[in-house]
Design a protein around this motif. Structure first.
Motif, PDB file in Angstrom:
ATOM      1  N   GLU A  59      -4.975  35.237  64.465  1.00 54.05           N
ATOM      2  CA  GLU A  59      -4.655  34.448  65.652  1.00 54.05           C
ATOM      3  C   GLU A  59      -5.937  33.929  66.310  1.00 54.05           C
ATOM      4  O   GLU A  59      -6.008  32.771  66.727  1.00 54.05           O
ATOM      5  CB  GLU A  59      -3.868  35.316  66.638  1.00 54.05           C
ATOM      6  N   ALA A  60      -6.966  34.776  66.403  1.00 54.07           N
ATOM      7  CA  ALA A  60      -8.242  34.370  66.999  1.00 54.07           C
ATOM      8  C   ALA A  60      -8.878  33.235  66.213  1.00 54.07           C
ATOM      9  O   ALA A  60      -9.367  32.256  66.788  1.00 54.07           O
ATOM     10  CB  ALA A  60      -9.191  35.567  67.080  1.00 54.07           C
ATOM     11  N   VAL A  61      -8.870  33.338  64.897  1.00 53.42           N
ATOM     12  CA  VAL A  61      -9.461  32.295  64.046  1.00 53.42           C
ATOM     13  C   VAL A  61      -8.655  31.002  64.167  1.00 53.42           C
ATOM     14  O   VAL A  61      -9.227  29.908  64.255  1.00 53.42           O
ATOM     15  CB  VAL A  61      -9.558  32.763  62.580  1.00 53.42           C
ATOM     16  N   GLU A  62      -7.343  31.117  64.189  1.00 56.63           N
ATOM     17  CA  GLU A  62      -6.487  29.936  64.342  1.00 56.63           C
ATOM     18  C   GLU A  62      -6.770  29.231  65.675  1.00 56.63           C
ATOM     19  O   GLU A  62      -6.900  28.007  65.728  1.00 56.63           O
ATOM     20  CB  GLU A  62      -5.013  30.352  64.260  1.00 56.63           C
ATOM     21  N   GLU A  63      -6.889  30.007  66.754  1.00 55.48           N
ATOM     22  CA  GLU A  63      -7.205  29.430  68.068  1.00 55.48           C
ATOM     23  C   GLU A  63      -8.591  28.782  68.051  1.00 55.48           C
ATOM     24  O   GLU A  63      -8.781  27.706  68.618  1.00 55.48           O
ATOM     25  CB  GLU A  63      -7.145  30.504  69.157  1.00 55.48           C
ATOM     26  N   PHE A  64      -9.547  29.445  67.405  1.00 58.47           N
ATOM     27  CA  PHE A  64     -10.893  28.886  67.311  1.00 58.47           C
ATOM     28  C   PHE A  64     -10.882  27.560  66.559  1.00 58.47           C
ATOM     29  O   PHE A  64     -11.529  26.595  66.976  1.00 58.47           O
ATOM     30  CB  PHE A  64     -11.856  29.865  66.623  1.00 58.47           C
ATOM     31  N   ASN A  65     -10.173  27.506  65.466  1.00 61.30           N
ATOM     32  CA  ASN A  65     -10.127  26.272  64.671  1.00 61.30           C
ATOM     33  C   ASN A  65      -9.550  25.105  65.466  1.00 61.30           C
ATOM     34  O   ASN A  65      -9.917  23.952  65.230  1.00 61.30           O
ATOM     35  CB  ASN A  65      -9.368  26.497  63.371  1.00 61.30           C
ATOM     36  N   LYS A  66      -8.678  25.385  66.421  1.00 60.36           N
ATOM     37  CA  LYS A  66      -8.110  24.331  67.268  1.00 60.36           C
ATOM     38  C   LYS A  66      -9.140  23.759  68.231  1.00 60.36           C
ATOM     39  O   LYS A  66      -9.041  22.598  68.630  1.00 60.36           O
ATOM     40  CB  LYS A  66      -6.908  24.858  68.050  1.00 60.36           C
ATOM     41  N   ILE A  67     -10.129  24.564  68.641  1.00 59.13           N
ATOM     42  CA  ILE A  67     -11.122  24.088  69.609  1.00 59.13           C
ATOM     43  C   ILE A  67     -12.483  23.796  68.978  1.00 59.13           C
ATOM     44  O   ILE A  67     -13.400  23.322  69.647  1.00 59.13           O
ATOM     45  CB  ILE A  67     -11.300  25.091  70.778  1.00 59.13           C
ATOM     46  N   ARG A  68     -12.619  24.084  67.707  1.00 55.75           N
ATOM     47  CA  ARG A  68     -13.900  23.963  66.992  1.00 55.75           C
ATOM     48  C   ARG A  68     -14.605  22.631  67.281  1.00 55.75           C
ATOM     49  O   ARG A  68     -15.804  22.595  67.540  1.00 55.75           O
ATOM     50  CB  ARG A  68     -13.653  24.119  65.498  1.00 55.75           C
ATOM     51  N   ASN A  69     -13.886  21.540  67.239  1.00 57.62           N
ATOM     52  CA  ASN A  69     -14.495  20.217  67.428  1.00 57.62           C
ATOM     53  C   ASN A  69     -14.911  19.950  68.874  1.00 57.62           C
ATOM     54  O   ASN A  69     -15.654  18.998  69.132  1.00 57.62           O
ATOM     55  CB  ASN A  69     -13.561  19.121  66.931  1.00 57.62           C
ATOM     56  N   ASP A  70     -14.443  20.759  69.815  1.00 58.40           N
ATOM     57  CA  ASP A  70     -14.857  20.623  71.217  1.00 58.40           C
ATOM     58  C   ASP A  70     -16.181  21.320  71.496  1.00 58.40           C
ATOM     59  O   ASP A  70     -16.793  21.095  72.542  1.00 58.40           O
ATOM     60  CB  ASP A  70     -13.809  21.234  72.160  1.00 58.40           C
ATOM     61  N   LEU A  71     -16.617  22.181  70.604  1.00 60.64           N
ATOM     62  CA  LEU A  71     -17.782  23.036  70.836  1.00 60.64           C
ATOM     63  C   LEU A  71     -19.047  22.381  70.276  1.00 60.64           C
ATOM     64  O   LEU A  71     -19.688  22.895  69.373  1.00 60.64           O
ATOM     65  CB  LEU A  71     -17.545  24.408  70.216  1.00 60.64           C
ATOM     66  N   THR A  72     -19.400  21.245  70.854  1.00 60.70           N
ATOM     67  CA  THR A  72     -20.510  20.446  70.332  1.00 60.70           C
ATOM     68  C   THR A  72     -21.755  20.489  71.210  1.00 60.70           C
ATOM     69  O   THR A  72     -22.756  19.871  70.875  1.00 60.70           O
ATOM     70  CB  THR A  72     -20.070  18.979  70.174  1.00 60.70           C
ATOM     71  N   GLY A  73     -21.688  21.183  72.339  1.00 60.30           N
ATOM     72  CA  GLY A  73     -22.847  21.243  73.224  1.00 60.30           C
ATOM     73  C   GLY A  73     -24.020  21.927  72.549  1.00 60.30           C
ATOM     74  O   GLY A  73     -23.853  22.748  71.650  1.00 60.30           O
ATOM     75  N   CYS A  74     -25.211  21.589  72.981  1.00 64.61           N
ATOM     76  CA  CYS A  74     -26.402  22.194  72.403  1.00 64.61           C
ATOM     77  C   CYS A  74     -27.402  22.474  73.527  1.00 64.61           C
ATOM     78  O   CYS A  74     -28.177  21.599  73.909  1.00 64.61           O
ATOM     79  CB  CYS A  74     -26.997  21.275  71.346  1.00 64.61           C
ATOM     80  N   VAL A  75     -27.301  23.674  74.073  1.00 65.54           N
ATOM     81  CA  VAL A  75     -28.172  24.095  75.171  1.00 65.54           C
ATOM     82  C   VAL A  75     -28.838  25.408  74.796  1.00 65.54           C
ATOM     83  O   VAL A  75     -28.430  26.084  73.852  1.00 65.54           O
ATOM     84  CB  VAL A  75     -27.378  24.261  76.492  1.00 65.54           C
ATOM     85  N   VAL A  76     -29.853  25.783  75.551  1.00 67.98           N
ATOM     86  CA  VAL A  76     -30.458  27.098  75.386  1.00 67.98           C
ATOM     87  C   VAL A  76     -29.477  28.131  75.916  1.00 67.98           C
ATOM     88  O   VAL A  76     -28.954  28.000  77.029  1.00 67.98           O
ATOM     89  CB  VAL A  76     -31.793  27.196  76.161  1.00 67.98           C
ATOM     90  N   LEU A  77     -29.203  29.151  75.114  1.00 67.72           N
ATOM     91  CA  LEU A  77     -28.310  30.241  75.512  1.00 67.72           C
ATOM     92  C   LEU A  77     -29.108  31.539  75.591  1.00 67.72           C
ATOM     93  O   LEU A  77     -29.955  31.800  74.744  1.00 67.72           O
ATOM     94  CB  LEU A  77     -27.192  30.431  74.479  1.00 67.72           C
ATOM     95  N   HIS A  78     -28.804  32.360  76.581  1.00 68.76           N
ATOM     96  CA  HIS A  78     -29.395  33.696  76.634  1.00 68.76           C
ATOM     97  C   HIS A  78     -28.961  34.461  75.392  1.00 68.76           C
ATOM     98  O   HIS A  78     -29.742  35.151  74.756  1.00 68.76           O
ATOM     99  CB  HIS A  78     -28.953  34.427  77.910  1.00 68.76           C
ATOM    100  N   GLY A  79     -27.684  34.355  75.059  1.00 71.39           N
ATOM    101  CA  GLY A  79     -27.172  34.896  73.804  1.00 71.39           C
ATOM    102  C   GLY A  79     -26.633  36.311  73.857  1.00 71.39           C
ATOM    103  O   GLY A  79     -25.992  36.762  72.913  1.00 71.39           O
ATOM    104  N   ASP A  80     -26.884  37.035  74.941  1.00 70.64           N
ATOM    105  CA  ASP A  80     -26.421  38.429  75.038  1.00 70.64           C
ATOM    106  C   ASP A  80     -26.113  38.756  76.495  1.00 70.64           C
ATOM    107  O   ASP A  80     -26.651  39.704  77.075  1.00 70.64           O
ATOM    108  CB  ASP A  80     -27.496  39.362  74.477  1.00 70.64           C
ATOM    109  N   LEU A  81     -25.246  37.965  77.091  1.00 71.36           N
ATOM    110  CA  LEU A  81     -24.950  38.058  78.515  1.00 71.36           C
ATOM    111  C   LEU A  81     -23.907  39.151  78.777  1.00 71.36           C
ATOM    112  O   LEU A  81     -22.716  38.944  78.582  1.00 71.36           O
ATOM    113  CB  LEU A  81     -24.440  36.707  79.023  1.00 71.36           C
ATOM    114  N   TRP A  82     -24.400  40.318  79.172  1.00 76.74           N
ATOM    115  CA  TRP A  82     -23.528  41.425  79.555  1.00 76.74           C
ATOM    116  C   TRP A  82     -24.236  42.224  80.637  1.00 76.74           C
ATOM    117  O   TRP A  82     -25.406  41.967  80.943  1.00 76.74           O
ATOM    118  CB  TRP A  82     -23.104  42.263  78.358  1.00 76.74           C
ATOM    119  N   ASN A  83     -23.543  43.181  81.228  1.00 79.25           N
ATOM    120  CA  ASN A  83     -24.075  43.831  82.429  1.00 79.25           C
ATOM    121  C   ASN A  83     -25.431  44.499  82.239  1.00 79.25           C
ATOM    122  O   ASN A  83     -26.249  44.501  83.148  1.00 79.25           O
ATOM    123  CB  ASN A  83     -23.060  44.822  83.005  1.00 79.25           C
ATOM    124  N   GLU A  84     -25.729  45.043  81.079  1.00 75.68           N
ATOM    125  CA  GLU A  84     -27.007  45.728  80.858  1.00 75.68           C
ATOM    126  C   GLU A  84     -28.196  44.764  80.790  1.00 75.68           C
ATOM    127  O   GLU A  84     -29.342  45.190  80.860  1.00 75.68           O
ATOM    128  CB  GLU A  84     -26.950  46.564  79.578  1.00 75.68           C
TER     129      GLU A  84
END
Length: 157
Positions: A59-84
């Motif tokens: 289900e997760a992969v199916e949902e991802f495939n539906k939005i895959r083409n929307d995920l075209t941004g290219c910015v700097v990401l911290h990459g590990d954003l969690w409370n610690e």
């Protein structure tokens, strides 16, 4: 590199002022110049989960495939954003630490883990503030899908 005083964010911290400050910090990070960072592994993760027997992962992969083409941004990401990796002082956002996972990618990917510490309502507020400050239009539903995908990858469903 400067030493940052403070403490790591508590596991549940949906304070409105904190969320506003975190949104502003993420807008700043996402506007930085790339500087040779690697590309996000978001698509690689989705592709690695493509043929699983588990209904949740499928289900997760199916949902991802539906939005895959929307995920075209290219910015700097911290990459590990969690409370610690978030430092606070006197209940206020102070800094993001541990940048070894920084990468380039769509900003939706950045928000996939933080909801586990600020809740779904906190995530909606964070995205609203981020969108207002950045001029971007990140979608809550996309972040929810990416969180699900990341959970599947993390737990190897």
């Amino acid at each position: 590199m400067d030493w940052v005083y403070g403490e790591t964010m508590p596991k549940c911290f949906p304070d409105d002022h904190f969320i506003s400050d975190l949104a502003d910090a993420l807008v700043y990070v996402h506007d930085l110049l790339p500087n040779g960072r690697p590309a996000t592994n978001m698509f690689k993760i989705a592709n690695s989960l493509n043929e699983h027997e588990n209904w949740f992962t499928n289900e997760a992969v199916e949902e991802f495939n539906k939005i895959r083409n929307d995920l075209t941004g290219c910015v700097v990401l911290h990459g590990d954003l969690w409370n610690e990796n978030i430092i606070i002082e006197d209940g206020k956002f102070k800094a993001l630490i541990d940048w070894e996972h920084s990468q380039m990618g769509d900003p939706h990917w950045e928000f996939r883990m933080i909801r586990r510490f600020i809740g779904w309502d906190g995530l909606e507020k964070l995205l609203f503030r981020y969108n207002c400050s950045s001029g971007r239009m990140l979608k809550f539903s996309h972040v929810k899908t990416l969180d699900k995908l990341a959970l599947c990858h993390q737990h190897n469903f």
